[in-house]
Design an enzyme around this catalytic site. Structure first.
Site, PDB file in Angstrom:
ATOM      1  N   ARG A 299      63.208 133.875  96.761  1.00  0.00           N
ATOM      2  CA  ARG A 299      63.317 133.990  95.291  1.00  0.00           C
ATOM      3  C   ARG A 299      64.496 133.238  94.713  1.00  0.00           C
ATOM      4  NH1 ARG A 299      62.411 139.322  96.432  1.00  0.00           N
ATOM      5  NH2 ARG A 299      60.230 139.943  96.238  1.00  0.00           N
ATOM      6  N   LYS A 321      64.280 121.252  85.832  1.00  0.00           N
ATOM      7  CA  LYS A 321      62.830 121.264  86.065  1.00  0.00           C
ATOM      8  C   LYS A 321      62.572 120.850  87.504  1.00  0.00           C
ATOM      9  CE  LYS A 321      60.656 119.685  81.757  1.00  0.00           C
ATOM     10  NZ  LYS A 321      59.733 118.618  81.319  1.00  0.00           N
ATOM     11  N   GLU A 363      64.091 105.629  80.795  1.00  0.00           N
ATOM     12  CA  GLU A 363      64.224 106.887  80.059  1.00  0.00           C
ATOM     13  C   GLU A 363      65.590 106.981  79.376  1.00  0.00           C
ATOM     14  OE1 GLU A 363      61.556 109.236  79.979  1.00  0.00           O
ATOM     15  OE2 GLU A 363      60.342 108.684  81.730  1.00  0.00           O
ATOM     16  N   LYS A 405      71.027 114.591  77.707  1.00  0.00           N
ATOM     17  CA  LYS A 405      70.092 115.492  78.389  1.00  0.00           C
ATOM     18  C   LYS A 405      70.662 116.915  78.418  1.00  0.00           C
ATOM     19  CE  LYS A 405      66.363 115.864  81.325  1.00  0.00           C
ATOM     20  NZ  LYS A 405      65.607 115.485  82.499  1.00  0.00           N
ATOM     21  N   GLU A 415      60.397 124.034  77.335  1.00  0.00           N
ATOM     22  CA  GLU A 415      59.714 122.994  76.555  1.00  0.00           C
ATOM     23  C   GLU A 415      59.419 123.439  75.121  1.00  0.00           C
ATOM     24  OE1 GLU A 415      57.933 119.109  77.152  1.00  0.00           O
ATOM     25  OE2 GLU A 415      57.957 120.463  78.844  1.00  0.00           O
ATOM     26  N   ARG A 419      62.541 119.136  73.231  1.00  0.00           N
ATOM     27  CA  ARG A 419      62.164 118.509  74.486  1.00  0.00           C
ATOM     28  C   ARG A 419      60.978 117.584  74.268  1.00  0.00           C
ATOM     29  NH1 ARG A 419      62.760 120.513  80.482  1.00  0.00           N
ATOM     30  NH2 ARG A 419      64.993 120.765  80.475  1.00  0.00           N
ATOM     31  N   ASN A 423      59.281 112.948  74.967  1.00  0.00           N
ATOM     32  CA  ASN A 423      58.022 112.334  75.392  1.00  0.00           C
ATOM     33  C   ASN A 423      57.709 111.036  74.650  1.00  0.00           C
ATOM     34  OD1 ASN A 423      57.093 113.980  77.484  1.00  0.00           O
ATOM     35  ND2 ASN A 423      56.538 115.560  75.999  1.00  0.00           N
ATOM     36  N   HIS A 426      55.348 108.257  75.858  1.00  0.00           N
ATOM     37  CA  HIS A 426      54.602 108.799  76.986  1.00  0.00           C
ATOM     38  C   HIS A 426      53.104 108.973  76.741  1.00  0.00           C
ATOM     39  CE1 HIS A 426      58.482 109.307  78.736  1.00  0.00           C
ATOM     40  NE2 HIS A 426      58.002 109.885  79.820  1.00  0.00           N
ATOM     41  N   HIS A 430      50.972 107.838  79.761  1.00  0.00           N
ATOM     42  CA  HIS A 430      50.109 108.702  80.565  1.00  0.00           C
ATOM     43  C   HIS A 430      48.687 108.154  80.629  1.00  0.00           C
ATOM     44  CE1 HIS A 430      53.076 112.226  79.829  1.00  0.00           C
ATOM     45  NE2 HIS A 430      53.374 111.545  80.933  1.00  0.00           N
ATOM     46  N   HIS A 443      56.486 104.778  86.844  1.00  0.00           N
ATOM     47  CA  HIS A 443      56.412 105.571  85.616  1.00  0.00           C
ATOM     48  C   HIS A 443      57.215 104.921  84.478  1.00  0.00           C
ATOM     49  CE1 HIS A 443      56.165 108.950  82.922  1.00  0.00           C
ATOM     50  NE2 HIS A 443      57.484 109.075  82.910  1.00  0.00           N
TER      51      HIS A 443
HETATM   52  N1  NAD Z   1      62.509 117.037  87.190  1.00  0.00           N
HETATM   53  C1  NAD Z   1      62.526 116.176  86.196  1.00  0.00           C
HETATM   54  O1  NAD Z   1      63.027 116.481  85.110  1.00  0.00           O
HETATM   55  C2  NAD Z   1      61.971 114.813  86.415  1.00  0.00           C
HETATM   56  C3  NAD Z   1      62.138 113.825  85.438  1.00  0.00           C
HETATM   57  C4  NAD Z   1      61.634 112.551  85.682  1.00  0.00           C
HETATM   58  C5  NAD Z   1      60.969 112.285  86.878  1.00  0.00           C
HETATM   59  N2  NAD Z   1      60.808 113.269  87.800  1.00  0.00           N
HETATM   60  C6  NAD Z   1      60.129 113.010  89.065  1.00  0.00           C
HETATM   61  O2  NAD Z   1      60.887 112.039  89.775  1.00  0.00           O
HETATM   62  C7  NAD Z   1      60.018 111.369  90.683  1.00  0.00           C
HETATM   63  C8  NAD Z   1      60.335 109.883  90.652  1.00  0.00           C
HETATM   64  O3  NAD Z   1      61.681 109.716  91.016  1.00  0.00           O
HETATM   65  P1  NAD Z   1      62.206 108.308  91.580  1.00  0.00           P
HETATM   66  O4  NAD Z   1      61.789 107.220  90.690  1.00  0.00           O
HETATM   67  O5  NAD Z   1      63.637 108.499  91.880  1.00  0.00           O
HETATM   68  O6  NAD Z   1      61.305 108.124  92.879  1.00  0.00           O
HETATM   69  P2  NAD Z   1      61.621 108.307  94.435  1.00  0.00           P
HETATM   70  O7  NAD Z   1      62.368 109.545  94.670  1.00  0.00           O
HETATM   71  O8  NAD Z   1      60.320 108.161  95.115  1.00  0.00           O
HETATM   72  O9  NAD Z   1      62.549 107.047  94.738  1.00  0.00           O
HETATM   73  C9  NAD Z   1      62.048 105.739  94.568  1.00  0.00           C
HETATM   74  C10 NAD Z   1      62.187 104.922  95.854  1.00  0.00           C
HETATM   75  O10 NAD Z   1      63.548 104.587  96.061  1.00  0.00           O
HETATM   76  C11 NAD Z   1      63.955 104.927  97.376  1.00  0.00           C
HETATM   77  N3  NAD Z   1      65.388 105.213  97.308  1.00  0.00           N
HETATM   78  C12 NAD Z   1      65.976 106.309  96.804  1.00  0.00           C
HETATM   79  N4  NAD Z   1      67.299 106.153  96.777  1.00  0.00           N
HETATM   80  C13 NAD Z   1      67.566 104.934  97.287  1.00  0.00           C
HETATM   81  C14 NAD Z   1      68.753 104.203  97.509  1.00  0.00           C
HETATM   82  N5  NAD Z   1      69.940 104.673  97.114  1.00  0.00           N
HETATM   83  N6  NAD Z   1      68.656 102.988  98.076  1.00  0.00           N
HETATM   84  C15 NAD Z   1      67.447 102.476  98.396  1.00  0.00           C
HETATM   85  N7  NAD Z   1      66.298 103.109  98.189  1.00  0.00           N
HETATM   86  C16 NAD Z   1      66.356 104.334  97.639  1.00  0.00           C
HETATM   87  C17 NAD Z   1      63.082 106.075  97.726  1.00  0.00           C
HETATM   88  O11 NAD Z   1      63.005 106.223  99.116  1.00  0.00           O
HETATM   89  C18 NAD Z   1      61.762 105.663  97.097  1.00  0.00           C
HETATM   90  O12 NAD Z   1      61.072 104.775  97.929  1.00  0.00           O
HETATM   91  C19 NAD Z   1      58.600 111.703  90.271  1.00  0.00           C
HETATM   92  O13 NAD Z   1      58.045 112.598  91.192  1.00  0.00           O
HETATM   93  C20 NAD Z   1      58.773 112.389  88.925  1.00  0.00           C
HETATM   94  O14 NAD Z   1      57.787 113.361  88.689  1.00  0.00           O
HETATM   95  C21 NAD Z   1      61.302 114.508  87.594  1.00  0.00           C
HETATM   96 ZN    ZN Z   2      58.912 110.066  81.672  1.00  0.00          ZN
END
Ligand code: NAD
Ligand code: ZN
Length: 540
Positions: A299, A321, A363, A405, A415, A419, A423, A426, A430, A443
């Site tokens: 939990r 999130k 973003e 943020k 949300e 918030r 978007n 987006h 999307h 993205h």
């Molecule tokens: N929680 C939230 O508020 C929120 C907001 C936006 C996005 N997200 C989520 O984030 C995810 C996307 O995140 P992302 O773009 O970081 O993708 P990711 O975590 O897949 O990283 C992108 C790529 O970069 C590589 N990588 C990471 N750090 C590195 C480094 N320092 N050097 C070399 N390579 C590196 C990773 O291995 C991967 O191949 C999605 O799942 C999305 O839904 C969450």
């Molecule tokens: Zn986004």
């Protein structure tokens, strides 16, 4: 001086003499890596060179450096240590490098007969001077580039030691200035975001303090773990935290219940309890996944974000999130679970491909468009410098992005309208992602296209003055981001918009830009969002 002081320089520069004096004055240990190597090898440096060759000496030297890195000691390095691949990054990460610089004549005068100096062996006086100049030519530029320089031609040992201390004071001050802090104010769940360069080695103490944990599971992906795992773990160990690394496969597919189930098993194998922290080391995928694990295991256990992508630093790691995907859609199972700390070492972004850096900035640029005209203007001035990770502009925009943020999260943790304006861009993004199946575009790239589109629609609907869309588009293009919607049938776009989850009856809540720095929610039908002549029909 909290960390290791690395003294580099040519033979004869006085590394040992000055190093010992500094050690005395600071009450620290003095270590000579050549001596460590000789201890291990059981013979002199000259003998190692002669019997086994330079590569095997370098291997021993590297091991010696690993042994002392991060200790609060004064460490004299052999003349060639810093020239080895990866050495500068390793040394800089664990302390401050100081180059004791001397003219070749000074060096030779101090060396004397050069016995026990393999690189000068067998040469006469003129030959030694020529050799020394050659060595200096090969190394001095690198020393000066990678270290803080102290000249040693003039003055005695104490005078030189004084100069080193002066330089260290400046370095500490710079380090302090360079570290940024943003507070996310959420009552008893408030937490700090720290942003700096080469601060991974300091994460352990901050994690220990913010989480109270004595044990931690570090969740990461192979590439990131290989590059940064050991440094984070060493830092945790230094702060009294016992850790275990758990590696998941790279990519969005790891954000699944199947992987979470495996992580629960790993937690149990580690005898994790409610005080065991989960540390996410990686991009947004790792952050969301590890955060979901932390939110649900027993939990909820303490959670720490150590983001390593631009996207995770600028966006995903802040806000609490956390989620995993289901086969039918992204982020369908999740929770709000705030981290205890977000630790951003911008130096980790150096290994991140440029496309990913630009993707992660989208973003932040969006924050500029919807909430902060000054931030947008800053990007217009400095986008290339941020993509190149120049310290000041990068820290500035990340700090500002985190502040925005944090404000959004604090005012409205769940949300709702505020918030909602996040978007911006987006709706179309999307639709594009649905139509292209998440493969072709990242993205942020889809959002870049969506922002330009939303700005153009805002202009066309009379909500924004002319020119806003062009400024957004040209900025995004400078970052190498796409801005043109894929050429797909309008029908397909309309269908995609109708299944957008933000649909209200037939109306879609569309975020319009009013001016750079201000956005507004308007309700439109998909047909109003996508009039004839929009995506799906060629416009130019
Ligand atoms: N929680 C939230 O508020 C929120 C907001 C936006 C996005 N997200 C989520 O984030 C995810 C996307 O995140 P992302 O773009 O970081 O993708 P990711 O975590 O897949 O990283 C992108 C790529 O970069 C590589 N990588 C990471 N750090 C590195 C480094 N320092 N050097 C070399 N390579 C590196 C990773 O291995 C991967 O191949 C999605 O799942 C999305 O839904 C969450
Ligand atoms: Zn986004």
């Amino acid at each position: 001086m909290a960390r290791t002081l690395w003294l580099v320089g040519m033979m004869g520069a006085g590394k040992s003499a000055v190093g010992k004096r500094l050690a005395q004055r600071l009450g620290r240990a003095f270590i000579d890596t050549d001596a460590l190597v000789e201890d291990v090898a059981g013979k002199s440096v000259a003998a190692i060179f002669a019997d086994e060759g330079e590569p095997s000496f370098r291997a021993l030297e590297r091991a010696a450096i690993e042994r002392v890195a991060g200790r609060p000691a004064i460490v004299a390095l052999g003349g060639g240590a810093i020239a080895q691949p990866g050495a500068v990054a390793r040394l800089a990460a664990s302390g401050t490098i100081v180059y004791l610089r001397a003219r070749p004549e000074t060096l030779l005068a101090r060396i004397g007969d050069a016995r026990g100096r393999p690189l000068l062996a067998g040469l006469d006086t003129a030959g030694r001077l020529a050799r020394m100049r050659e060595l200096l030519r090969a190394r001095a530029a690198q020393y000066a580039r990678s270290a803080r320089v102290v000249d040693v031609d003039e003055g005695d040992i104490d005078a030189v030691a004084d100069r080193v201390l002066q330089v260290l004071g400046d370095a500490a001050e710079q380090q302090g200035r360079a570290m940024r802090a943003v507070q996310v104010p959420l009552g008893d769940r408030s937490y700090a975001i720290r942003i700096g360069v080469d601060i991974l080695d300091q994460a352990g103490a901050a994690i220990a303090e913010s989480s109270g944990a004595r044990r931690a599971v570090v969740v990461t992906v192979p590439e990131v773990g290989r590059r940064y795992g050991a440094r984070l773990e060493r830092s945790l160990r230094g702060a009294g935290i016992q850790s275990r690394r758990v590696v998941v496969a790279d990519g969005e597919r790891s954000k699944s219940l199947r992987v979470v189930a495996r992580l629960y098993e790993e937690m149990l194998d580690f005898d994790a309890d409610r005080g065991t922290a989960v540390v996410a080391l990686g991009g947004g995928v790792v952050g969301d996944l590890a955060g979901f694990l932390a939110a649900t295991f027993l939990r909820g256990v303490p959670f720490v974000q150590v983001p390593t992508t631009m996207l995770a630093m600028a966006d995903a790691s802040v806000g609490g999130k956390v989620a995993v995907d289901l086969p039918r859609g992204k982020n369908l199972v999740g929770a709000f679970h705030q981290p205890r700390l977000v630790w951003m070492d911008v130096a980790t972004l150096r290994s991140l491909p440029r496309r990913q850096r630009a993707n992660g900035l989208v973003e932040v640029i969006k924050h500029g468009v919807i909430r902060d005209g000054a931030l947008f203007a800053r990007f217009e001035r400095d986008i290339e410098r941020v993509l190149d990770l120049e310290t000041d502009p990068t820290l500035d925009v990340l700090e500002r992005s985190c502040q925005i943020k944090a404000e959004v999260v604090a005012q409205d943790e769940r949300e709702a309208d505020l918030r909602m304006i996040l978007n911006f861009g987006h709706t179309l993004a999307h639709a594009i992602e649905t139509l292209l199946g998440f493969r072709k575009l990242l993205h942020g790239e889809a959002v870049a296209i969506g922002m330009v589109f939303a700005a153009r629609r805002s202009e066309a609907l009379g909500l924004a003055p002319t020119g806003v869309a062009d400024r957004i588009e040209s900025l995004l293009q400078r970052a190498g981001l796409p801005t043109e919607p894929p050429d797909l049938p309008r029908r397909a776009y309309l269908d995609a918009l109708r299944v957008d989850k933000k649909r209200r009856d037939e109306q879609v809540r569309f975020i319009a830009v009013r001016e750079l720095g201000k956005a507004e929610i308007v309700s439109l039908t998909p047909a109003e969002i996508l009039p004839r002549g929009g995506p799906g029909t060629r416009r130019r």
